[in-house]
Motif scaffolding. Structure first.
Motif, PDB file in Angstrom:
ATOM      1  N   PHE A 117       0.828  -1.207   0.000  1.00  0.00           N
ATOM      2  CA  PHE A 117       0.000   0.000   0.000  1.00  0.00           C
ATOM      3  C   PHE A 117       0.864   1.259   0.000  1.00  0.00           C
ATOM      4  N   LYS A 118       1.952   1.256   0.783  1.00  0.00           N
ATOM      5  CA  LYS A 118       2.831   2.425   0.839  1.00  0.00           C
ATOM      6  C   LYS A 118       3.534   2.664  -0.489  1.00  0.00           C
ATOM      7  N   GLU A 119       3.977   1.580  -1.153  1.00  0.00           N
ATOM      8  CA  GLU A 119       4.614   1.730  -2.458  1.00  0.00           C
ATOM      9  C   GLU A 119       3.628   2.266  -3.483  1.00  0.00           C
ATOM     10  N   GLN A 120       2.399   1.785  -3.430  1.00  0.00           N
ATOM     11  CA  GLN A 120       1.375   2.244  -4.357  1.00  0.00           C
ATOM     12  C   GLN A 120       1.051   3.723  -4.110  1.00  0.00           C
ATOM     13  N   GLN A 121       0.984   4.126  -2.851  1.00  0.00           N
ATOM     14  CA  GLN A 121       0.711   5.528  -2.530  1.00  0.00           C
ATOM     15  C   GLN A 121       1.862   6.427  -2.968  1.00  0.00           C
ATOM     16  N   ALA A 122       3.105   5.936  -2.918  1.00  0.00           N
ATOM     17  CA  ALA A 122       4.247   6.744  -3.341  1.00  0.00           C
ATOM     18  C   ALA A 122       4.224   6.963  -4.842  1.00  0.00           C
ATOM     19  N   LYS A 123       3.839   5.939  -5.611  1.00  0.00           N
ATOM     20  CA  LYS A 123       3.835   6.063  -7.075  1.00  0.00           C
ATOM     21  C   LYS A 123       2.602   6.800  -7.564  1.00  0.00           C
ATOM     22  N   HIS A 124       1.436   6.318  -7.170  1.00  0.00           N
ATOM     23  CA  HIS A 124       0.167   6.898  -7.620  1.00  0.00           C
ATOM     24  C   HIS A 124      -0.728   7.122  -6.409  1.00  0.00           C
ATOM     25  N   PRO A 125      -0.630   8.283  -5.753  1.00  0.00           N
ATOM     26  CA  PRO A 125      -1.430   8.484  -4.539  1.00  0.00           C
ATOM     27  C   PRO A 125      -2.917   8.543  -4.839  1.00  0.00           C
ATOM     28  N   HIS A 126      -3.689   7.915  -3.982  1.00  0.00           N
ATOM     29  CA  HIS A 126      -5.141   7.916  -4.108  1.00  0.00           C
ATOM     30  C   HIS A 126      -5.670   9.246  -3.572  1.00  0.00           C
ATOM     31  N   PRO A 127      -6.598   9.901  -4.277  1.00  0.00           N
ATOM     32  CA  PRO A 127      -7.060  11.223  -3.806  1.00  0.00           C
ATOM     33  C   PRO A 127      -7.838  11.179  -2.491  1.00  0.00           C
ATOM     34  N   ASP A 128      -8.446  10.039  -2.168  1.00  0.00           N
ATOM     35  CA  ASP A 128      -9.225   9.958  -0.928  1.00  0.00           C
ATOM     36  C   ASP A 128      -8.370   9.665   0.293  1.00  0.00           C
ATOM     37  N   VAL A 129      -7.122   9.237   0.088  1.00  0.00           N
ATOM     38  CA  VAL A 129      -6.230   8.935   1.205  1.00  0.00           C
ATOM     39  C   VAL A 129      -5.202  10.054   1.290  1.00  0.00           C
ATOM     40  N   PRO A 130      -5.363  10.999   2.226  1.00  0.00           N
ATOM     41  CA  PRO A 130      -4.425  12.135   2.283  1.00  0.00           C
ATOM     42  C   PRO A 130      -3.055  11.709   2.807  1.00  0.00           C
TER      43      PRO A 130
END
Length: 165
Positions: free
Chosen positions: A44-57
């Protein structure tokens, strides 16, 4: 939710049972459970670093950013980077802390007589010994403190008191 029904003497009676299915029927409400930077799996952290989800600040824990997010990368601004100015303490005689074993100094507030003695008595005695007092015991060569009017002296004393406090 599965419910069991049983037949009783008074007719049909419904008894609640434990349900293992979610009441949202598979929908997940992630707004209830915030996933900050430390939470979540490694994937999840790697995914947020590459393509952050707009609903997860991205939570910054109160730290101000030192730049801004450009089109492709983060742009640093040198003026926003905090600079610590530390004095050079070589040859400084005092220790960097005060020990708790130092005895407390309790001093009562100055009385007007003590304050007069601390400020004016030395000058008055010097003027008296050198003969620089006038007929009404007024100084012939007054100091800047002796030239002040009572209102100005009071205002100056209150200003010094507010600076100390």
């Amino acid at each position: 939710m599965m419910e069991l029904s049983m037949l009783s003497v008074f007719g049909k009676q419904f008894i609640r049972s434990i349900s293992t299915s979610a009441c949202a029927c598979g929908k997940k409400n992630f707004k209830k459970f915030p996933l900050y930077n430390k939470r979540g799996t490694r994937n999840f952290k790697e995914q947020q670093a590459k393509h952050p989800h707009p609903d997860v600040p991205i939570h910054t824990y109160g730290v101000r950013p030192t730049g801004y997010k450009g089109a492709t990368s983060f742009v640093m601004i040198d003026e926003l980077v905090p600079e610590l100015v530390v004095p050079d303490l070589t040859g400084f005689k005092l220790k960097p802390y005060v020990s708790y074993r130092v005895p407390d100094i309790v001093q009562p507030p100055l009385t007007p007589e003590e304050l007069f003695g601390a400020v004016y008595v030395k000058k008055i005695t010097e003027d008296f010994k050198s003969g620089k007092l006038g007929p009404d015991n007024q100084p012939l060569e007054p100091s800047p403190e002796e030239r002040l009017t009572p209102e100005v002296a009071k205002a100056k004393a209150l200003a010094i008191k507010s600076d100390i406090v």
